[in-house]
Structure formats: structure tokens, C-alpha cells
Write a protein that holds these residues in place. Structure first.
Motif, short mmCIF file in Angstrom:
data_model
loop_
_atom_site.label_atom_id
_atom_site.label_comp_id
_atom_site.label_asym_id
_atom_site.label_seq_id
_atom_site.Cartn_x
_atom_site.Cartn_y
_atom_site.Cartn_z
N ARG A 1 0.82 -1.20 0.00
CA ARG A 1 0.00 0.00 0.00
C ARG A 1 0.87 1.26 0.00
O ARG A 1 1.89 1.32 0.65
N GLU A 2 0.43 2.28 -0.75
CA GLU A 2 1.15 3.54 -0.78
C GLU A 2 1.00 4.26 0.55
O GLU A 2 -0.10 4.37 1.08
N PRO A 3 2.11 4.78 1.12
CA PRO A 3 1.99 5.50 2.39
C PRO A 3 1.27 6.83 2.19
O PRO A 3 1.35 7.44 1.13
N THR A 4 0.55 7.25 3.19
CA THR A 4 -0.12 8.54 3.14
C THR A 4 0.51 9.47 4.15
O THR A 4 1.26 9.05 5.03
N ILE A 5 0.18 10.73 4.05
CA ILE A 5 0.74 11.72 4.97
C ILE A 5 0.04 11.71 6.32
O ILE A 5 0.57 12.15 7.31
N TYR A 6 -1.17 11.18 6.40
CA TYR A 6 -1.97 11.30 7.62
C TYR A 6 -1.33 10.72 8.87
O TYR A 6 -1.41 11.33 9.92
N PRO A 7 -0.65 9.56 8.84
CA PRO A 7 -0.02 9.08 10.07
C PRO A 7 1.10 10.02 10.56
O PRO A 7 1.42 10.04 11.74
N ARG A 8 1.70 10.79 9.67
CA ARG A 8 2.78 11.69 10.05
C ARG A 8 2.29 13.09 10.40
O ARG A 8 3.03 13.90 10.91
N LEU A 9 1.03 13.39 10.11
CA LEU A 9 0.50 14.73 10.34
C LEU A 9 0.57 15.17 11.80
O LEU A 9 1.01 16.31 12.07
N PRO A 10 0.20 14.34 12.78
CA PRO A 10 0.33 14.79 14.18
C PRO A 10 1.78 15.12 14.56
O PRO A 10 2.03 16.08 15.28
N ALA A 11 2.73 14.33 14.06
CA ALA A 11 4.14 14.60 14.36
C ALA A 11 4.58 15.91 13.71
O ALA A 11 5.34 16.68 14.31
N PHE A 12 4.09 16.18 12.51
CA PHE A 12 4.42 17.43 11.83
C PHE A 12 3.89 18.63 12.62
O PHE A 12 4.62 19.61 12.85
N MET B 1 4.85 15.44 -6.81
CA MET B 1 5.63 16.67 -7.00
C MET B 1 6.46 17.02 -5.76
O MET B 1 7.62 17.43 -5.88
N SER B 2 5.91 16.85 -4.55
CA SER B 2 6.68 17.20 -3.34
C SER B 2 7.89 16.29 -3.18
O SER B 2 8.96 16.76 -2.75
N ILE B 3 7.77 15.02 -3.51
CA ILE B 3 8.91 14.10 -3.42
C ILE B 3 9.94 14.45 -4.48
O ILE B 3 11.14 14.46 -4.23
N LYS B 4 9.48 14.78 -5.70
CA LYS B 4 10.42 15.15 -6.77
C LYS B 4 11.21 16.40 -6.40
O LYS B 4 12.41 16.48 -6.65
N ILE B 5 10.55 17.38 -5.78
CA ILE B 5 11.24 18.61 -5.39
C ILE B 5 12.24 18.33 -4.27
O ILE B 5 13.40 18.75 -4.34
N SER B 6 11.82 17.59 -3.23
CA SER B 6 12.74 17.33 -2.12
C SER B 6 13.85 16.35 -2.52
O SER B 6 14.92 16.34 -1.91
N ASP B 7 13.63 15.55 -3.55
CA ASP B 7 14.61 14.58 -4.02
C ASP B 7 15.61 15.21 -5.01
O ASP B 7 16.62 14.63 -5.31
N SER B 8 15.31 16.40 -5.48
CA SER B 8 16.13 17.06 -6.49
C SER B 8 17.49 17.49 -5.93
O SER B 8 17.58 18.00 -4.82
N ARG B 9 18.53 17.31 -6.73
CA ARG B 9 19.85 17.80 -6.33
C ARG B 9 19.84 19.32 -6.21
O ARG B 9 20.55 19.89 -5.38
N TRP B 10 19.05 19.98 -7.05
CA TRP B 10 18.99 21.45 -7.01
C TRP B 10 18.47 21.94 -5.67
O TRP B 10 18.93 22.97 -5.16
N THR B 11 17.54 21.23 -5.08
CA THR B 11 17.06 21.61 -3.75
C THR B 11 18.20 21.53 -2.74
O THR B 11 18.39 22.45 -1.93
#
Length: 157
Positions: free
Chosen positions: A2-13, A43-53
Motif C-alpha cells: 500500500r502507498e503510504p499517506t501523509i496522515y499518520p505523520r500529520l500529528p508529528a508534523f 511533486m513534493s517528493i520530486k522537489i525534495s529529491d532534487s539535487r537542485w534543492t
């Protein structure tokens, strides 16, 4: 899988924004290791995974450190650290993040197919700049768990 979702990490964020690294500690203690990336890159993973970032973050940090060294007032910082709780807390928060960071680095290296302990220790033992250099040099996440990228520094002995 299953693809992970952001919801389990939202309280920690939300907690980390309110309490700094102290809000992340329960998440880091309860999280399960994820040595493989599955799913697609949004898109958020591609941006954070970019060398330019990573390059932009590294250059900005170097500029801020140089500016702080040239224009900073250590005596005033020490006075504020001793008298203003926020300055005291945020300083300890940065120190704790540097100590806790290696607990997340191992998973990221595994997802990218990096198994060299020298890379792990070089990144872990150089606070702030080590992780930023890692962001610049790490291979991108594979599109699937079968694709493994190579790290540019593994050829250097």
C-alpha cells in the motif's frame, strides 16, 4: 504494498512545529523502518529529491553561516541564551536534531541503495553541512524498488 499517506505523520508534523524536535521524538520512537521506496514520486517528493534543492539549501546555509561569522555578536547571543527561554530552547533544538538525524539517515540510504558505512559516518558526524552535502550528492530515489542508483563518491577511495 500500500502507498503510504501523509496522515499518520500529520500529528508529528504539527507537534514538531509547536514544540520543535521534542514533538518529533514520539514519532521517531514509534515509526517503523522503511528501507524501500514504493509508490510513485509526486511533486513534493520530486522537489525534495532534487539535487537542485540540496544545492540551494547548502549554498544558502553557507551564506548564512558566513554572514553570521562576519556580523554576529557572540557575547549578545550568550546573554540572550541565558535570559530568553526561546533562544535557549531553539539552540538545544538544533543540537538535538543533529544527534537524532542519523536515525533517519540509515533508512534514506537503504532506499537509495547506499550501503557504505563511510558515507553514513561522514554525513552523521559533520553537523549541518554533512547532511546538506548528502542532499546534493545522493542518488535520486528509484521509481521502483528494483532500480538502484549509484552514489558519485563510491568510486573515490
Amino acid at each position: 504494498m500500500r502507498e503510504p499517506t501523509i496522515y499518520p505523520r500529520l500529528p508529528a508534523f504539527i507537534a514538531s512545529n509547536g514544540a520543535g524536535i521534542l514533538g518529533l521524538i514520539p514519532y521517531l520512537l514509534l515509526r517503523q523502518p522503511q528501507p524501500q521506496f514504493s509508490g510513485r514520486k509526486d511533486m513534493s517528493i520530486k522537489i525534495s529529491d532534487s539535487r537542485w534543492t540540496g544545492i540551494v539549501l547548502l549554498l544558502t546555509t553557507i551564506w548564512l553561516l558566513a554572514w553570521a561569522c562576519l556580523n554576529g555578536d557572540w557575547g549578545d547571543f550568550v546573554k540572550q541564551w541565558q535570559s530568553i527561554p526561546f533562544v535557549h530552547l531553539i539552540t538545544w533544538d538544533c543540537c538535538l536534531m543533529a544527534v537524532i538525524f542519523p536515525s533517519l539517515l540509515g533508512d534514506d540510504m537503504a532506499r537509495r541503495g547506499l550501503a557504505d558505512d563511510r558515507i553514513f559516518w561522514a554525513v552523521s558526524l559533520v553537523p549541518l553541512l554533512g547532511p546538506l552535502v548528502y542532499l546534493c550528492l545522493r542518488p535520486p530515489l528509484p521509481e521502483s524498488s528494483t532500480e538502484i542508483a549509484t552514489f558519485p563518491l563510491t568510486a573515490i577511495s
